[in-house]
Design an enzyme around this catalytic site. Structure first.
Site, short mmCIF file in Angstrom:
data_model
loop_
_atom_site.label_atom_id
_atom_site.label_comp_id
_atom_site.label_asym_id
_atom_site.label_seq_id
_atom_site.Cartn_x
_atom_site.Cartn_y
_atom_site.Cartn_z
N ARG A 35 21.10 98.12 23.53
CA ARG A 35 22.28 97.88 22.70
C ARG A 35 22.02 97.65 21.21
O ARG A 35 22.96 97.44 20.46
CB ARG A 35 23.12 96.73 23.29
CG ARG A 35 23.73 97.15 24.62
CD ARG A 35 24.46 96.06 25.35
NE ARG A 35 24.90 96.54 26.65
CZ ARG A 35 24.14 96.59 27.73
NH1 ARG A 35 22.89 96.16 27.71
NH2 ARG A 35 24.61 97.07 28.86
N HIS A 124 15.65 93.22 37.78
CA HIS A 124 16.04 94.64 37.90
C HIS A 124 14.90 95.52 38.40
O HIS A 124 14.92 96.73 38.20
CB HIS A 124 16.59 95.13 36.55
CG HIS A 124 17.87 94.44 36.16
ND1 HIS A 124 18.35 94.37 34.87
CD2 HIS A 124 18.78 93.77 36.93
CE1 HIS A 124 19.50 93.68 34.86
NE2 HIS A 124 19.77 93.30 36.09
N CYS A 132 8.80 106.10 48.66
CA CYS A 132 9.35 107.31 49.26
C CYS A 132 10.64 106.95 49.97
O CYS A 132 10.68 106.03 50.78
CB CYS A 132 8.34 107.91 50.24
SG CYS A 132 9.05 109.24 51.22
N ILE A 238 11.71 87.94 18.30
CA ILE A 238 11.12 87.00 19.27
C ILE A 238 9.59 86.95 19.19
O ILE A 238 9.00 85.89 19.34
CB ILE A 238 11.64 87.33 20.69
CG1 ILE A 238 11.32 86.21 21.64
CG2 ILE A 238 11.17 88.67 21.20
CD1 ILE A 238 12.25 86.08 22.78
P1 CNA Z 1 20.21 94.90 25.59
O1 CNA Z 1 21.63 94.87 26.04
O2 CNA Z 1 19.69 96.17 25.02
O3 CNA Z 1 20.07 93.73 24.51
C1 CNA Z 1 18.90 93.51 23.80
C2 CNA Z 1 19.15 92.34 22.87
O4 CNA Z 1 17.91 91.98 22.27
C3 CNA Z 1 20.13 92.63 21.74
O5 CNA Z 1 21.03 91.55 21.64
C4 CNA Z 1 19.23 92.73 20.49
O6 CNA Z 1 19.86 92.24 19.33
C5 CNA Z 1 18.08 91.84 20.88
N1 CNA Z 1 16.79 92.21 20.29
C6 CNA Z 1 16.25 93.45 20.16
N2 CNA Z 1 14.99 93.36 19.67
C7 CNA Z 1 14.75 92.04 19.48
C8 CNA Z 1 13.64 91.31 18.99
N3 CNA Z 1 12.51 91.92 18.62
N4 CNA Z 1 13.73 89.96 18.91
C9 CNA Z 1 14.87 89.31 19.28
N5 CNA Z 1 15.95 89.96 19.76
C10 CNA Z 1 15.89 91.30 19.86
O7 CNA Z 1 19.22 94.47 26.76
P2 CNA Z 1 19.44 93.43 27.94
O8 CNA Z 1 18.10 93.16 28.48
O9 CNA Z 1 20.30 92.31 27.57
O10 CNA Z 1 20.26 94.32 28.97
C11 CNA Z 1 19.89 94.38 30.25
C12 CNA Z 1 19.37 95.77 30.69
C13 CNA Z 1 18.48 96.46 29.69
C14 CNA Z 1 18.49 95.55 31.86
O11 CNA Z 1 19.06 96.20 32.95
C15 CNA Z 1 17.13 96.16 31.56
O12 CNA Z 1 16.56 96.73 32.69
C16 CNA Z 1 17.42 97.17 30.53
N6 CNA Z 1 16.28 97.64 29.68
C17 CNA Z 1 15.01 97.25 29.90
C18 CNA Z 1 13.98 97.69 29.08
C19 CNA Z 1 12.57 97.24 29.35
O13 CNA Z 1 12.19 97.03 30.50
N7 CNA Z 1 11.76 97.04 28.30
C20 CNA Z 1 14.26 98.57 28.03
C21 CNA Z 1 15.60 99.00 27.85
C22 CNA Z 1 16.60 98.51 28.67
#
Ligand code: CNA
Length: 250
Positions: A35, A124, A132, A238
């Site tokens: 997002r 998740h 499989c 973070i």
């Molecule tokens: P999201 O909805 O994409 O939110 C991410 C949040 O983190 C946002 O509010 C950003 O402003 C904030 N953000 C981004 N970078 C930083 C940073 N460096 N420092 C501080 N804040 C930051 O992701 P959520 O995890 O809330 O949504 C849940 C989904 C995303 C889950 O189902 C995950 O599986 C899914 N996801 C996972 C990954 C991964 O495993 N790395 C990657 C992309 C999505």
């Protein structure tokens, strides 16, 4: 008091810290979140990412699912080999020092374990495990990356069945034991640090309601719906925040 000092003081005074995080924890490792402005939801695909990453879409269009999954989640074709950043590493250090009891994550990238964290509730699932659909044999990430049929789908070397990642797709339920462990850890925590999550994906985001203490910290680049409930809000990266924290043994 400076916010980092305040965070340090809270950490120093705690011995059952739980960290609850999301995709923002891994953006500093080069993995895009959903997002943020440069996240996956702000790019154009034939279908919205929520649709592609749903159970129905997976069952109906496995080839299209894997095309997106390989490119955007596994980052195939990019030279990036994601590594844990300061946030992952500091959380592992806090656990090793006996101050942190668990990491609860919505991430599927396995970076917390790579950093050395041991108690990790992956709400998740994880890209590291794959199975499989026919005979349930398990496969690692390397197998999925290196094996694909003409649709781009990895197939079982025993029975030829399609292999599915052990990740929770939209419309699928969370694993009961993982959920129970996460709830227990959060309800017993003396400090809850929430970081890098937009807190909009349920039921995961609802888990923070199980925290009953008075050291609720939110570290996120943007504001979230839980800011008003937090005892400390830090709007910053973070990794940058955790790199300034010192781990002192209890
Ligand atoms: P999201 O909805 O994409 O939110 C991410 C949040 O983190 C946002 O509010 C950003 O402003 C904030 N953000 C981004 N970078 C930083 C940073 N460096 N420092 C501080 N804040 C930051 O992701 P959520 O995890 O809330 O949504 C849940 C989904 C995303 C889950 O189902 C995950 O599986 C899914 N996801 C996972 C990954 C991964 O495993 N790395 C990657 C992309 C999505």
């Amino acid at each position: 008091m400076e916010k980092i000092e305040e965070l340090q003081k809270m950490i120093d005074e705690s011995s059952k810290i739980v960290f609850f995080g999301g995709a923002g924890v891994s953006t500093e490792s080069g993995i895009p979140d959903f997002r943020s402005v440069d996240g996956l939801y702000n790019q154009k695909y034939d279908y919205p990412p929520e649709t592609i990453l749903s159970h129905t879409f997976y069952m109906r269009k496995k080839g299209d699912f894997y095309k997106f999954y390989r490119e955007k989640i596994l980052l195939e074709g990019s030279s990036l080999e994601p590594q844990p950043n300061s946030a992952h590493l500091k959380l592992a250090e806090l656990e090793a020092a006996g101050k942190l009891t668990a990491v609860v994550t919505q991430n599927i990238d396995g970076l917390h374990q790579m950093a050395g964290s041991r108690t990790v509730y992956e709400l998740h699932g994880t890209i590291m495990k794959n199975y499989c659909e026919t005979c349930h044999k398990f496969f690692n990430l390397d197998y999925v990356k290196n094996n694909k049929d003409e649709r781009g789908v990895p197939c079982c070397d025993e029975c030829g069945g399609d292999i599915k990642p052990d990740v929770v797709l939209y419309e699928e339920g969370l694993d009961g034991a993982t959920l129970d462990g996460a709830i227990r850890a959060i309800s017993e925590a003396d400090m809850l640090i929430i970081g890098g999550t937009s807190l909009v994906v349920y039921p995961a985001a609802g888990l923070i309601d199980y925290y009953r203490g008075n050291k609720l910290v939110l570290i996120n680049k943007s504001t979230t719906s839980a800011d008003s409930r937090a005892n400390l809000v830090i709007n910053d990266s973070i990794g940058k925040v955790f790199s300034q924290i010192q781990v002192k043994k209890p």
